[in-house]
Motif scaffolding. Structure first.
Motif, PDB file in Angstrom:
ATOM      1  N   ALA A  49       0.661  -1.186  -0.074  1.00  0.00           N
ATOM      2  CA  ALA A  49      -0.081  -0.040  -0.116  1.00  0.00           C
ATOM      3  C   ALA A  49       0.807   1.448   0.186  1.00  0.00           C
ATOM      4  CB  ALA A  49      -0.939   0.151   1.139  1.00  0.00           C
ATOM      5  N   MET A  50       2.084   1.172   0.546  1.00  0.00           N
ATOM      6  CA  MET A  50       3.012   2.470   0.888  1.00  0.00           C
ATOM      7  C   MET A  50       3.612   2.658  -0.483  1.00  0.00           C
ATOM      8  SD  MET A  50       3.964   4.873   2.611  1.00  0.00           S
ATOM      9  CE  MET A  50       3.357   4.382   3.940  1.00  0.00           C
ATOM     10  N   LYS A  51       3.963   1.521  -1.132  1.00  0.00           N
ATOM     11  CA  LYS A  51       4.686   1.702  -2.427  1.00  0.00           C
ATOM     12  C   LYS A  51       3.648   2.094  -3.463  1.00  0.00           C
ATOM     13  CE  LYS A  51       6.783  -2.545  -1.531  1.00  0.00           C
ATOM     14  NZ  LYS A  51       7.006  -3.912  -1.804  1.00  0.00           N
ATOM     15  N   ARG A  52       2.331   1.659  -3.529  1.00  0.00           N
ATOM     16  CA  ARG A  52       1.395   2.352  -4.450  1.00  0.00           C
ATOM     17  C   ARG A  52       0.947   3.670  -4.069  1.00  0.00           C
ATOM     18  NH1 ARG A  52       0.938   0.394  -8.478  1.00  0.00           N
ATOM     19  NH2 ARG A  52      -1.373   1.329  -8.909  1.00  0.00           N
ATOM     20  N   LEU A  53       0.882   4.217  -2.799  1.00  0.00           N
ATOM     21  CA  LEU A  53       0.686   5.553  -2.393  1.00  0.00           C
ATOM     22  C   LEU A  53       1.661   6.371  -3.223  1.00  0.00           C
ATOM     23  CD1 LEU A  53      -0.475   7.939  -0.701  1.00  0.00           C
ATOM     24  CD2 LEU A  53       1.282   7.461   0.774  1.00  0.00           C
ATOM     25  N   PHE A  54       3.114   6.137  -3.195  1.00  0.00           N
ATOM     26  CA  PHE A  54       3.926   6.864  -3.775  1.00  0.00           C
ATOM     27  C   PHE A  54       4.038   6.897  -5.266  1.00  0.00           C
ATOM     28  CE2 PHE A  54       6.133   6.764   0.532  1.00  0.00           C
ATOM     29  CZ  PHE A  54       6.028   7.949   0.851  1.00  0.00           C
ATOM     30  N   CYS A  55       3.865   5.771  -5.697  1.00  0.00           N
ATOM     31  CA  CYS A  55       3.575   5.519  -7.044  1.00  0.00           C
ATOM     32  C   CYS A  55       2.567   6.232  -7.765  1.00  0.00           C
ATOM     33  CB  CYS A  55       3.865   4.051  -7.672  1.00  0.00           C
ATOM     34  SG  CYS A  55       5.272   3.111  -7.417  1.00  0.00           S
ATOM     35  N   GLY A  56       1.576   6.158  -7.059  1.00  0.00           N
ATOM     36  CA  GLY A  56       0.128   6.953  -7.331  1.00  0.00           C
ATOM     37  C   GLY A  56       0.180   8.407  -7.553  1.00  0.00           C
ATOM     38  N   MET A  57       1.455   9.037  -6.683  1.00  0.00           N
ATOM     39  CA  MET A  57       1.669  10.469  -6.710  1.00  0.00           C
ATOM     40  C   MET A  57       2.615  10.728  -7.624  1.00  0.00           C
ATOM     41  SD  MET A  57       1.918  10.658  -2.265  1.00  0.00           S
ATOM     42  CE  MET A  57       1.922  12.608  -2.431  1.00  0.00           C
ATOM     43  N   GLY A  58       3.113   9.971  -8.337  1.00  0.00           N
ATOM     44  CA  GLY A  58       4.163  10.059  -9.217  1.00  0.00           C
ATOM     45  C   GLY A  58       5.509  10.023  -8.924  1.00  0.00           C
ATOM     46  N   VAL A  59       5.687   9.644  -7.818  1.00  0.00           N
ATOM     47  CA  VAL A  59       7.101   9.331  -6.965  1.00  0.00           C
ATOM     48  C   VAL A  59       7.667   7.895  -7.294  1.00  0.00           C
ATOM     49  CG1 VAL A  59       8.288   9.407  -4.834  1.00  0.00           C
ATOM     50  CG2 VAL A  59       6.535  10.911  -5.441  1.00  0.00           C
ATOM     51  N   ASN A  60       8.889   7.941  -7.706  1.00  0.00           N
ATOM     52  CA  ASN A  60       9.584   6.404  -7.845  1.00  0.00           C
ATOM     53  C   ASN A  60      10.372   6.227  -6.754  1.00  0.00           C
ATOM     54  OD1 ASN A  60      10.278   4.077  -9.237  1.00  0.00           O
ATOM     55  ND2 ASN A  60      11.689   5.243 -10.578  1.00  0.00           N
ATOM     56  N   PRO A  61       9.893   5.611  -5.598  1.00  0.00           N
ATOM     57  CA  PRO A  61      10.692   5.208  -4.424  1.00  0.00           C
ATOM     58  C   PRO A  61      11.682   4.155  -4.690  1.00  0.00           C
ATOM     59  CG  PRO A  61       8.846   4.183  -4.112  1.00  0.00           C
ATOM     60  CD  PRO A  61       8.573   4.972  -5.422  1.00  0.00           C
ATOM     61  N   MET A  62      12.860   4.300  -4.075  1.00  0.00           N
ATOM     62  CA  MET A  62      13.802   3.103  -3.926  1.00  0.00           C
ATOM     63  C   MET A  62      13.375   2.106  -2.933  1.00  0.00           C
ATOM     64  SD  MET A  62      17.896   3.082  -3.372  1.00  0.00           S
ATOM     65  CE  MET A  62      18.176   3.765  -5.154  1.00  0.00           C
ATOM     66  N   VAL A  63      13.021   0.993  -3.236  1.00  0.00           N
ATOM     67  CA  VAL A  63      12.299   0.120  -2.317  1.00  0.00           C
ATOM     68  C   VAL A  63      13.482  -0.810  -1.940  1.00  0.00           C
ATOM     69  CG1 VAL A  63      10.699  -1.613  -1.975  1.00  0.00           C
ATOM     70  CG2 VAL A  63      10.151   0.415  -3.295  1.00  0.00           C
ATOM     71  N   HIS A  64      13.898  -1.168  -0.663  1.00  0.00           N
ATOM     72  CA  HIS A  64      14.802  -2.164  -0.286  1.00  0.00           C
ATOM     73  C   HIS A  64      13.889  -3.219   0.403  1.00  0.00           C
ATOM     74  CE1 HIS A  64      18.455   0.035  -1.048  1.00  0.00           C
ATOM     75  NE2 HIS A  64      17.646   0.970  -0.499  1.00  0.00           N
ATOM     76  N   GLU A  65      13.632  -4.435  -0.208  1.00  0.00           N
ATOM     77  CA  GLU A  65      13.023  -5.583   0.452  1.00  0.00           C
ATOM     78  C   GLU A  65      14.149  -6.283   1.300  1.00  0.00           C
ATOM     79  OE1 GLU A  65       9.875  -5.666  -0.197  1.00  0.00           O
ATOM     80  OE2 GLU A  65       9.609  -5.065  -1.880  1.00  0.00           O
ATOM     81  N   LEU A  66      13.543  -6.124   2.686  1.00  0.00           N
ATOM     82  CA  LEU A  66      14.435  -6.673   3.663  1.00  0.00           C
ATOM     83  C   LEU A  66      14.405  -8.331   3.575  1.00  0.00           C
ATOM     84  CD1 LEU A  66      13.293  -4.421   6.756  1.00  0.00           C
ATOM     85  CD2 LEU A  66      15.395  -4.210   5.373  1.00  0.00           C
TER      86      LEU A  66
END
Length: 126
Positions: A49-66
């Motif tokens: 949900a957090m990744k979708r929030l940022f992507c939906g805002m047009g932000v491309n976050p760097m994600v580190h999958e622990l």
């Protein structure tokens, strides 16, 4: 007479690269590598949900999958200590600064402070 050409800085960079990075140092380094960084677990619905929030805002976050990192457990424990919580993912950094977990990010989104944070970090240009 032999003259050494390597500088002290290059020697120290080599020495650092051979040492194992402490978890908090690694978190700090990773958090500063992109405007928005999310520490996540790939199977976590809140992380999704957090990744979708940022992507939906047009932000491309760097994600580190622990859960996909060989030292992910160490990073997760360090994040727990940093936040003083027993459950931490997703954890968001914006502009290299710790924002927090899902509740903190959503509070920023609702009260209107998230977009200015993203603009200041260079993650949004609107």
């Amino acid at each position: 007479m032999h003259h050494q050409t390597a500088s002290w800085g290059s020697y120290m960079a080599q020495a650092r690269s051979t040492m194992v990075e402490e978890p908090l140092e690694r978190i700090e380094r990773l958090a500063s590598e992109s405007a928005v960084v999310i520490f996540s677990i790939s199977t976590c619905c809140m992380c999704h949900a957090m990744k979708r929030l940022f992507c939906g805002m047009g932000v491309n976050p760097m994600v580190h999958e622990l859960d996909e990192d060989t030292r992910g457990n160490e990073l997760e424990r360090a994040l727990m200590r940093l936040l003083g919580a027993s459950s931490v993912v997703p954890v968001v950094f914006i502009g290299g600064k710790l924002i927090g977990t899902m509740d903190r990010v959503m509070a920023c989104h609702i009260n209107g402070t998230l977009v200015p944070l993203l603009k200041d970090a260079g993650a949004l240009w609107l």
